[in-house]
Scaffold this motif. Structure first.
Motif, PDB file in Angstrom:
ATOM      1  N   HIS A  94       0.840  -1.308   0.059  1.00  9.62           N
ATOM      2  CA  HIS A  94       0.141   0.140   0.074  1.00  9.62           C
ATOM      3  C   HIS A  94       0.756   1.275  -0.023  1.00  9.62           C
ATOM      4  N   ILE A  95       0.624   2.244  -0.589  1.00 17.12           N
ATOM      5  CA  ILE A  95       1.120   3.631  -0.779  1.00 17.12           C
ATOM      6  C   ILE A  95       0.069   4.621  -0.056  1.00 17.12           C
ATOM      7  N   LEU A  96       0.818   5.455   0.729  1.00 15.41           N
ATOM      8  CA  LEU A  96      -0.030   6.295   1.640  1.00 15.41           C
ATOM      9  C   LEU A  96       0.811   7.472   1.666  1.00 15.41           C
ATOM     10  N   ASP A  97      -0.047   8.676   1.442  1.00  9.22           N
ATOM     11  CA  ASP A  97       0.590   9.970   1.418  1.00  9.22           C
ATOM     12  C   ASP A  97       0.816  10.314   2.684  1.00  9.22           C
ATOM     13  N   SER A  98       1.944  10.676   3.297  1.00  3.03           N
ATOM     14  CA  SER A  98       2.761  11.034   4.410  1.00  3.03           C
ATOM     15  C   SER A  98       1.751  11.943   5.553  1.00  3.03           C
ATOM     16  N   MET A  99       0.885  12.796   4.770  1.00  2.47           N
ATOM     17  CA  MET A  99       0.327  13.617   5.313  1.00  2.47           C
ATOM     18  C   MET A  99      -1.200  13.294   5.820  1.00  2.47           C
ATOM     19  N   ASP A 100      -1.596  12.249   5.004  1.00  2.18           N
ATOM     20  CA  ASP A 100      -2.906  11.682   5.353  1.00  2.18           C
ATOM     21  C   ASP A 100      -3.123  11.252   6.634  1.00  2.18           C
ATOM     22  N   GLU A 101      -3.990  11.704   7.329  1.00  2.00           N
ATOM     23  CA  GLU A 101      -4.309  11.279   8.766  1.00  2.00           C
ATOM     24  C   GLU A 101      -6.018  10.567   9.010  1.00  2.00           C
ATOM     25  N   SER A 102      -6.549  10.404   7.665  1.00  2.00           N
ATOM     26  CA  SER A 102      -7.595   9.983   7.549  1.00  2.00           C
ATOM     27  C   SER A 102      -7.924   8.546   8.194  1.00  2.00           C
ATOM     28  N   ASP A 103      -6.933   7.860   8.232  1.00  2.00           N
ATOM     29  CA  ASP A 103      -6.950   6.336   8.644  1.00  2.00           C
ATOM     30  C   ASP A 103      -7.989   5.533   8.010  1.00  2.00           C
ATOM     31  N   LEU A 104      -8.289   5.918   6.496  1.00  2.00           N
ATOM     32  CA  LEU A 104      -9.080   5.001   5.800  1.00  2.00           C
ATOM     33  C   LEU A 104      -8.646   3.536   5.554  1.00  2.00           C
ATOM     34  N   PHE A 128      -6.186   2.360   7.187  1.00  2.15           N
ATOM     35  CA  PHE A 128      -5.826   1.351   8.631  1.00  2.15           C
ATOM     36  C   PHE A 128      -7.309   0.773   9.110  1.00  2.15           C
ATOM     37  N   ASP A 129      -8.212   1.383   8.772  1.00  2.00           N
ATOM     38  CA  ASP A 129      -9.483   0.979   9.328  1.00  2.00           C
ATOM     39  C   ASP A 129      -9.837  -0.246   8.207  1.00  2.00           C
ATOM     40  N   GLU A 130      -9.713  -0.245   7.102  1.00  2.00           N
ATOM     41  CA  GLU A 130      -9.633  -1.315   6.134  1.00  2.00           C
ATOM     42  C   GLU A 130      -8.914  -2.393   6.724  1.00  2.00           C
ATOM     43  N   LEU A 131      -7.724  -2.311   6.873  1.00  2.00           N
ATOM     44  CA  LEU A 131      -6.848  -3.545   7.288  1.00  2.00           C
ATOM     45  C   LEU A 131      -6.974  -4.045   8.479  1.00  2.00           C
ATOM     46  N   LEU A 132      -7.112  -3.064   9.507  1.00  2.00           N
ATOM     47  CA  LEU A 132      -7.316  -3.784  10.796  1.00  2.00           C
ATOM     48  C   LEU A 132      -8.521  -4.183  11.211  1.00  2.00           C
TER      49      LEU A 132
END
Length: 222
Positions: A189-199, A201-205
């Protein structure tokens, strides 16, 4: 008549023994399945260039979702009773990377954990393959400008940056990121370092544990 009665009794006893054995095998199989299911925990590796926010994100997600947080550099320092700069100075980068690999193998055996790796961890040996095989890998992607703005005031404790002025630092980040990013981009997965929406992480966890280790295509979250 007596022999017939004995024969019938033996047949019944044999049938009862067979049923008992089948039930025992079923119980063992069910227990084994439960053990395997329990052992499949959740593991997330955060990878990316130094200064992209791996430690910050790891701690934040650890607190939010109740996972154990491990900073790989801090783990190495605790195990070796020395700082990363000391290990670099005493051993050189090549030997440090071998030590880092050994420590990565240790933490890869842990479950229900989020691991913040060093900036170079994913780029040596087959470390990225090891992480992809044992958990979910997330590349925290940041621009050169973003990395520079942070690292120019956070060079302490970073052996590769400590002696560089601002101009040298910017050029180093720019060139080094080009070399390392092909490894980072192998993350699941690739995530923008400034993104704190946690979408992500919600999906994975919040997914079923048995699905958490399945190989998937890199997912970019805006």
């Amino acid at each position: 008549k007596v022999s017939m009665v004995i024969f019938v009794l033996l047949v019944r006893i044999g049938a009862m023994i067979q049923v008992a054995m089948i039930r025992q095998i079923h119980t063992i199989h069910t227990t084994h399945t439960k053990i395997i299911t329990t052992m499949i925990g959740k593991k997330i590796y955060l990878i990316g260039y130094m200064g992209c926010g791996k430690t910050y994100t790891g701690r934040r997600i650890s607190d939010k979702y109740g996972l154990q947080f491990i900073d790989l550099d801090a783990y190495i320092e605790k195990r070796q009773f020395k700082t990363i700069p000391q290990l670099f100075q005493e051993r050189g980068e090549e030997e440090f990377r071998k030590l880092e690999r050994a420590m990565l193998e240790e933490v890869s055996a842990m479950e229900d954990v989020i691991i913040s790796t060093g900036g170079g961890t994913a780029c040596f040996f087959d470390n990225i393959e090891l992480m992809n095989q044992t958990g979910e890998t997330i590349y925290l992607q940041a621009s050169v400008d973003t990395l520079f703005d942070y690292l120019k005031t956070a060079k302490k404790g970073r052996p590769l940056l400590a002696q560089k002025n601002d101009e040298e630092l910017y050029e180093f980040i720019n060139e080094n990121l080009k070399k390392r990013e092909p490894y980072y981009l192998q993350a699941r997965h690739i995530l923008d370092s400034m993104d704190e929406s946690d979408l992500l992480f919600d999906e994975l966890l919040n997914s079923h544990p048995s699905n958490s280790l399945k190989r998937s295509k890199p997912t970019a979250v805006p």
